[in-house]
Scaffold this motif. Sequence first.
Motif: not given
Length: 147
Positions: A24, A102, A104-110, A113
């Motif tokens: 990502n 951040v 886990k689990p995380f949204v890759p786009a976040e 960013s």
Amino acid sequence: MPAASGRVLVADDSQVIQQLIRVNLELDGFEVMTVSDGAECLEAVARFLPDVITLDLDMPRLDGLGAVGRLRADPHTRHIPLVLVSASVVPRHAPVGVDAAVAKPFVPAELVSVVRRLAAEGRGGPRAVQLAKRVAPCRPGPRTLTP
């Protein structure tokens, strides 16, 4: 492929998480190096010269908080923004010395960013001042007048 956005050192003992973060960030133009624990992170930082470091908390040999302490104590690395990426962290309550967290689990786009913002600001920018105010707020003491 987008223009280079900077360098990110990813420290996580899970190769699946390393690959997820790497892919990502690379799609966003970052150059990425991955390591498996905090000790490898400390060894790699001088060679790779990252703009941002992401760290898991629970890693073998040297955990994320141990790595944070050593990175902040070293004048050559104390300026590098640090992002904790862990199931054991609450993003709004990042430990002292960490610039962002951040969960886990995380949204890759976040995550991308957050890394992009920190890479652009650097540790000495406005984010560092905001973090310092949030971690150690200054409160005036009681005011008394003595005759």
